[in-house]
Design a protein around this motif. Structure first.
Motif, PDB file in Angstrom:
ATOM      1  N   ILE A 251     -34.897   4.808  55.286  1.00 54.17           N
ATOM      2  CA  ILE A 251     -35.818   4.909  54.513  1.00 54.17           C
ATOM      3  C   ILE A 251     -36.395   3.774  53.770  1.00 54.17           C
ATOM      4  O   ILE A 251     -35.460   2.884  53.630  1.00 54.17           O
ATOM      5  N   GLY A 252     -37.379   3.830  53.184  1.00 56.03           N
ATOM      6  CA  GLY A 252     -37.647   3.043  52.085  1.00 56.03           C
ATOM      7  C   GLY A 252     -37.768   3.613  50.808  1.00 56.03           C
ATOM      8  O   GLY A 252     -38.633   4.648  50.534  1.00 56.03           O
ATOM      9  N   VAL A 253     -37.192   3.503  49.474  1.00 53.66           N
ATOM     10  CA  VAL A 253     -37.500   3.954  48.475  1.00 53.66           C
ATOM     11  C   VAL A 253     -38.418   3.305  47.323  1.00 53.66           C
ATOM     12  O   VAL A 253     -38.042   1.971  47.199  1.00 53.66           O
ATOM     13  N   GLY A 254     -39.532   3.748  47.134  1.00 54.79           N
ATOM     14  CA  GLY A 254     -40.579   2.945  46.096  1.00 54.79           C
ATOM     15  C   GLY A 254     -40.405   3.644  44.713  1.00 54.79           C
ATOM     16  O   GLY A 254     -39.988   4.519  44.603  1.00 54.79           O
ATOM     17  N   ALA A 255     -41.460   3.054  43.970  1.00 59.33           N
ATOM     18  CA  ALA A 255     -41.552   3.724  42.639  1.00 59.33           C
ATOM     19  C   ALA A 255     -42.015   4.810  42.604  1.00 59.33           C
ATOM     20  O   ALA A 255     -41.460   5.591  41.692  1.00 59.33           O
ATOM     21  N   THR A 256     -42.684   5.672  43.665  1.00 64.98           N
ATOM     22  CA  THR A 256     -43.270   6.836  43.474  1.00 64.98           C
ATOM     23  C   THR A 256     -43.090   7.477  44.701  1.00 64.98           C
ATOM     24  O   THR A 256     -43.206   8.650  44.838  1.00 64.98           O
ATOM     25  N   GLU A 257     -42.412   6.973  46.005  1.00 55.97           N
ATOM     26  CA  GLU A 257     -42.356   7.464  47.229  1.00 55.97           C
ATOM     27  C   GLU A 257     -41.227   7.061  48.192  1.00 55.97           C
ATOM     28  O   GLU A 257     -40.809   6.047  47.819  1.00 55.97           O
ATOM     29  N   ILE A 258     -40.839   7.816  49.017  1.00 58.09           N
ATOM     30  CA  ILE A 258     -40.053   7.744  49.936  1.00 58.09           C
ATOM     31  C   ILE A 258     -40.591   7.783  51.121  1.00 58.09           C
ATOM     32  O   ILE A 258     -41.367   8.560  51.588  1.00 58.09           O
ATOM     33  N   THR A 259     -40.538   6.673  51.966  1.00 56.90           N
ATOM     34  CA  THR A 259     -40.855   6.482  53.327  1.00 56.90           C
ATOM     35  C   THR A 259     -39.962   6.442  54.295  1.00 56.90           C
ATOM     36  O   THR A 259     -38.828   6.039  54.187  1.00 56.90           O
ATOM     37  N   PHE A 260     -40.125   7.074  55.687  1.00 58.84           N
ATOM     38  CA  PHE A 260     -38.941   7.215  56.664  1.00 58.84           C
ATOM     39  C   PHE A 260     -39.519   6.309  57.896  1.00 58.84           C
ATOM     40  O   PHE A 260     -40.706   6.145  58.174  1.00 58.84           O
ATOM     41  N   ALA A 261     -38.415   5.982  58.510  1.00 62.95           N
ATOM     42  CA  ALA A 261     -38.729   5.309  59.837  1.00 62.95           C
ATOM     43  C   ALA A 261     -39.176   6.176  60.883  1.00 62.95           C
ATOM     44  O   ALA A 261     -38.889   7.491  60.607  1.00 62.95           O
ATOM     45  N   PRO A 262     -39.363   5.818  61.854  1.00 63.96           N
ATOM     46  CA  PRO A 262     -39.800   6.671  63.123  1.00 63.96           C
ATOM     47  C   PRO A 262     -38.631   7.459  63.359  1.00 63.96           C
ATOM     48  O   PRO A 262     -37.630   6.688  63.536  1.00 63.96           O
TER      49      PRO A 262
ATOM     50  N   LEU B 165     -36.686   8.981  39.678  1.00 64.18           N
ATOM     51  CA  LEU B 165     -36.048   9.040  38.405  1.00 64.18           C
ATOM     52  C   LEU B 165     -36.271   7.664  37.707  1.00 64.18           C
ATOM     53  O   LEU B 165     -35.688   6.603  38.194  1.00 64.18           O
ATOM     54  N   THR B 166     -36.669   7.460  36.388  1.00 68.27           N
ATOM     55  CA  THR B 166     -36.670   6.369  35.457  1.00 68.27           C
ATOM     56  C   THR B 166     -35.924   6.432  34.238  1.00 68.27           C
ATOM     57  O   THR B 166     -36.262   7.385  33.454  1.00 68.27           O
ATOM     58  N   VAL B 167     -34.878   5.574  33.933  1.00 72.32           N
ATOM     59  CA  VAL B 167     -34.256   5.616  32.584  1.00 72.32           C
ATOM     60  C   VAL B 167     -34.904   4.724  31.622  1.00 72.32           C
ATOM     61  O   VAL B 167     -34.845   3.244  32.067  1.00 72.32           O
ATOM     62  N   SER B 168     -34.910   5.191  30.318  1.00 72.27           N
ATOM     63  CA  SER B 168     -35.294   4.119  29.353  1.00 72.27           C
ATOM     64  C   SER B 168     -34.508   4.623  28.400  1.00 72.27           C
ATOM     65  O   SER B 168     -34.705   5.728  27.591  1.00 72.27           O
ATOM     66  N   GLY B 169     -33.548   3.910  27.883  1.00 73.12           N
ATOM     67  CA  GLY B 169     -32.500   4.033  26.796  1.00 73.12           C
ATOM     68  C   GLY B 169     -31.703   5.391  27.094  1.00 73.12           C
ATOM     69  O   GLY B 169     -31.129   5.384  28.152  1.00 73.12           O
ATOM     70  N   THR B 170     -31.947   6.549  26.259  1.00 73.96           N
ATOM     71  CA  THR B 170     -31.282   7.727  26.542  1.00 73.96           C
ATOM     72  C   THR B 170     -32.222   8.833  26.983  1.00 73.96           C
ATOM     73  O   THR B 170     -31.787   9.849  27.234  1.00 73.96           O
ATOM     74  N   ASP B 171     -33.448   8.220  27.479  1.00 78.15           N
ATOM     75  CA  ASP B 171     -34.462   9.189  27.983  1.00 78.15           C
ATOM     76  C   ASP B 171     -34.588   9.064  29.555  1.00 78.15           C
ATOM     77  O   ASP B 171     -34.156   7.720  30.191  1.00 78.15           O
ATOM     78  N   ILE B 172     -35.174   9.815  30.186  1.00 78.72           N
ATOM     79  CA  ILE B 172     -35.389   9.966  31.766  1.00 78.72           C
ATOM     80  C   ILE B 172     -36.711  10.494  31.984  1.00 78.72           C
ATOM     81  O   ILE B 172     -37.257  11.290  31.185  1.00 78.72           O
ATOM     82  N   THR B 173     -37.394   9.733  32.943  1.00 80.64           N
ATOM     83  CA  THR B 173     -38.677  10.664  33.230  1.00 80.64           C
ATOM     84  C   THR B 173     -38.636  10.709  34.821  1.00 80.64           C
ATOM     85  O   THR B 173     -37.832   9.994  35.647  1.00 80.64           O
ATOM     86  N   ALA B 174     -39.427  11.588  35.483  1.00 79.46           N
ATOM     87  CA  ALA B 174     -39.467  12.031  36.763  1.00 79.46           C
ATOM     88  C   ALA B 174     -40.688  12.023  37.201  1.00 79.46           C
ATOM     89  O   ALA B 174     -41.741  12.434  36.838  1.00 79.46           O
TER      90      ALA B 174
ATOM     91  N   ASN C  53     -34.627  -0.565  40.459  1.00 80.71           N
ATOM     92  CA  ASN C  53     -34.116   0.081  39.233  1.00 80.71           C
ATOM     93  C   ASN C  53     -34.653   1.348  38.873  1.00 80.71           C
ATOM     94  O   ASN C  53     -34.905   1.730  37.642  1.00 80.71           O
ATOM     95  N   LYS C  54     -34.392   2.292  40.026  1.00 75.25           N
ATOM     96  CA  LYS C  54     -34.499   3.470  39.715  1.00 75.25           C
ATOM     97  C   LYS C  54     -33.767   4.423  40.430  1.00 75.25           C
ATOM     98  O   LYS C  54     -32.741   3.995  41.264  1.00 75.25           O
ATOM     99  N   THR C  55     -33.654   5.766  40.085  1.00 76.63           N
ATOM    100  CA  THR C  55     -32.894   6.797  41.008  1.00 76.63           C
ATOM    101  C   THR C  55     -33.698   7.746  41.703  1.00 76.63           C
ATOM    102  O   THR C  55     -34.595   8.337  41.059  1.00 76.63           O
ATOM    103  N   ALA C  56     -33.138   7.993  43.045  1.00 78.14           N
ATOM    104  CA  ALA C  56     -33.591   8.895  43.786  1.00 78.14           C
ATOM    105  C   ALA C  56     -32.949  10.204  43.887  1.00 78.14           C
ATOM    106  O   ALA C  56     -31.824  10.154  43.884  1.00 78.14           O
ATOM    107  N   PHE C  57     -33.693  11.291  43.689  1.00 76.53           N
ATOM    108  CA  PHE C  57     -33.152  12.855  43.561  1.00 76.53           C
ATOM    109  C   PHE C  57     -33.779  13.274  44.851  1.00 76.53           C
ATOM    110  O   PHE C  57     -34.904  13.267  45.097  1.00 76.53           O
ATOM    111  N   VAL C  58     -32.787  13.905  45.722  1.00 75.13           N
ATOM    112  CA  VAL C  58     -32.850  14.648  46.823  1.00 75.13           C
ATOM    113  C   VAL C  58     -32.464  16.241  46.577  1.00 75.13           C
ATOM    114  O   VAL C  58     -31.343  16.363  46.228  1.00 75.13           O
TER     115      VAL C  58
ATOM    116  N   THR D  85     -28.330  -1.282  35.874  1.00 75.78           N
ATOM    117  CA  THR D  85     -29.180  -2.086  34.882  1.00 75.78           C
ATOM    118  C   THR D  85     -29.072  -1.428  33.418  1.00 75.78           C
ATOM    119  O   THR D  85     -29.107  -2.057  32.427  1.00 75.78           O
ATOM    120  N   ALA D  86     -29.219  -0.073  33.527  1.00 70.88           N
ATOM    121  CA  ALA D  86     -29.375   0.520  32.037  1.00 70.88           C
ATOM    122  C   ALA D  86     -27.986   0.802  31.458  1.00 70.88           C
ATOM    123  O   ALA D  86     -27.838   1.132  30.381  1.00 70.88           O
TER     124      ALA D  86
END
Length: 580
Positions: free
Chosen positions: A451-462, A400-409, A382-387, A326-327
């Motif tokens: 797993i489910g990857v959301g905007a702020t968290e990762i959830t795991f199946a049983p 992680l979220t990309v905005s232009g050439t910057d990134i937030t975590a 539209n985000k990146t997950a780091f493990v 996307t970016a």
């Protein structure tokens, strides 16, 4: 003169000037007013007719209004039958059911059926289903016979005996609809094979080799050229970083001429494709992390100028990249050697050069520099997950979220402590509309869990839904690889010596068919809390489940993974753990 009934005079009731016809009593008495047997009229003190007693009708009787009976009404019915309305809207006898059956309704008619142990639901079938089949819910909301998720292992071949991490890699070739496998084989040479998936199983064409030794194998499919670029370090001599183009023809693969990325000290060589610039980007470890742009032409790749893409010294084997479609940027992650915490940076290709944005540092506890960490772009959010991992093999993540050439975590979050993760790599893999994490599990298993990857968290199946297989003994089994084949809906997993195929589109287990159900018809399925009596060959008191490698009931192991119920007899099972 008082009135009376039964006069032999001109009227049936004395003192009342009315004929028999006027009273409409022709069928109730004779013309001379004499009552007939079994058709007796009674009247009250006001001479009003109040009732007909002991009336027997030998023909049909039609009544336009309500009929009220204060005595017994008798109808000829066999014992146990009940009177119900039929399709013509008239009374009909329903015979009693067999012993133990119960009365049920299909929404239109009543019928007697066998009593159920409870926990039954009605579903529509896709494909014919036989009573006792394990069934699952399809994406369309119907049920079908449950299929094995994990297929049998297929040997890599060509002397594959990987002895270090990152010794296998898988790529999906969209132009040829093939899975490409690259691995370290005989004499530690780089090998490649073309895989074809049919009926949930993979088969390989003849292996090709570059004739050069290889380690840290990685690859990316270049959509623009229709070729695959393989990166590796030549793990002999000066340990040079290398790249080579692989071309598919049918089920065969051939390599072009290798090119040198860096002449010495190159570890953890990786490559990813930029769909916007239609280039590939290589990264590799020196004392810091370097980047270099590649352009594929024919069977070779030309290289741009090498650039330093990390500000600090990077720890051995920690750098990784993913492309944000996307970016139209790359996300770089690596572990600082001195601080042992993760760092993140946006990388941008311009022409044949690469540049980086502002670098940030992740939060949380210290990270082990010896354990690989990875980033994966998640298109759905539209985000990146780091493990990565804590010291002591406790795993954690950042979003992680990309905005232009910057990134937030987001702040670092530790994985669910119940996950039996051991000291090895873990990856996030996007497979169609599902996302999985692949990791090395305590007990020497390679394991997948949804797993489910959301905007702020990762959830795991049983944990009961995880899929795993024995990893083997070499270090490379701690670093499993996977690729998704969208053409067949398969997730292909590669280890040190073999490959397995996971059917991620297999219907999710819902229960056991309680009756035969034709294709397109509705029928009953025993679900959680029910007792199914259509099974056979079970051992009373034993726990049974649906394992990833079988579509049939299987005795549960000591860890009880996949368990769905306990056998009450050889032909009945109580579904006590199953899920709907």
């Amino acid at each position: 003169m008082a009135g009376y009934i039964g006069s032999k005079g001109s009227g049936i009731i004395s003192g009342i000037d009315a004929s028999i016809a006027d009273l409409n009593l022709t069928d109730k008495a004779s013309a001379n007013g004499t009552t007939e047997a079994n058709k007796v009229l009674t009247a009250d003190g006001n001479k009003d007719v109040t009732a007909i007693r002991n009336l027997t009708a030998t023909g049909d009787a039609t009544v336009g209004g309500s009929v009220t009976a204060t005595g017994t009404v008798t109808r000829a019915l066999t014992r146990g039958s009940i009177d119900v309305g039929n399709s013509s809207g008239v009374s009909s006898a329903l015979a009693k059911g067999a012993a133990g059956t119960v009365l049920t309704s299909d929404g239109t008619d009543l019928s007697f059926v066998a009593a159920s142990g409870g926990g039954e639901q009605t579903f529509t079938a896709t494909g014919a289903i036989t009573a006792g089949n394990l069934v699952g819910l399809t994406s369309s909301g119907t049920i079908s016979v449950a299929e094995a998720e994990l297929q049998a292992a297929v040997a890599i071949g060509s002397g594959s005996a990987a002895s270090s991490t990152a010794s296998t890699y898988l790529v999906y070739d969209t132009a040829n609809d093939k899975v490409l496998l690259f691995f370290k084989g005989t004499s530690n040479y780089l090998y490649g094979r073309v895989g074809t998936i049919a009926n949930g199983q993979i088969s390989f064409g003849t292996a090709a080799t570059t004739g050069v030794t290889a380690g840290f194998i990685h690859a990316a499919y270049d959509v623009n050229s229709g070729k695959t670029v393989v990166s590796y370090n030549q793990n002999s001599g000066s340990n040079s970083g290398m790249a080579v183009v692989a071309t598919v023809s049918g089920t065969s693969l051939s390599f072009g001429t290798p090119v040198t990325l860096r002449s010495s000290g190159s570890n953890n060589v990786k490559v990813e494709y930029d769909s916007n610039a239609q280039k590939v980007l290589f990264i590799y470890d020196g004392s810091v992390t370097y980047g270099r742009v590649g352009t594929v032409s024919g069977t070779t790749v030309s290289l741009g100028t090498e650039a330093q893409v990390s500000t600090y010294d990077s720890a051995y084997q920690t750098a990784d990249i993913t492309f944000d479609t996307t970016a139209n940027k790359f996300v770089l992650s690596y572990t600082r050697n001195a601080m042992q915490v993760p760092s993140f940076r946006v990388l941008t290709i311009s022409g044949t050069s690469v540049s980086g944005g502002t670098e940030i540092t992740g939060s949380g506890s210290l990270v082990s520099a010896t354990v690989l960490s990875h980033v994966t772009y998640i298109p759905s959010i539209n985000k990146t997950a780091f493990v990565g991992s804590y010291v002591g093999a406790y795993y954690y993540y950042h979003i992680l979220t990309v905005s232009g050439t910057d990134i937030t975590a987001t702040a670092g979050v530790q994985f669910d402590g119940d996950l039996p993760i051991a000291n090895g790599s873990n990856y996030i893999i996007v497979a169609g509309n599902k996302t999985f994490m692949q990791f090395f599990e305590t007990g020497n298993y390679n394991t997948l869990i949804e797993i489910g990857v959301g905007a702020t968290e990762i959830t795991f199946a049983p944990l009961s839904e995880k899929v795993r297989w024995t990893a083997g003994a070499t270090a490379a089994t701690h670093d499993p690889r996977a690729v998704y084949d969208p053409d067949t809906g398969s997730l292909v997993n590669g280890g040190a010596t073999d490959v397995r195929v996971l059917n991620v589109t297999a219907p999710a287990f819902v229960g056991i068919a309680a009756e035969n159900i034709s294709d397109g018809a509705t029928g009953k399925v025993t679900v959680a809390g029910g007792i199914n009596t259509s099974v056979s060959g079970l051992t009373t008191g034993k726990s049974y489940g649906l394992t990833a490698s079988s579509g049939s009931l299987t005795l549960s192991g000591v860890d009880r993974i996949g368990e769905i119920g306990i056998a009450l007899s050889s032909s009945s099972i109580y579904l006590n753990v199953g899920k709907l």
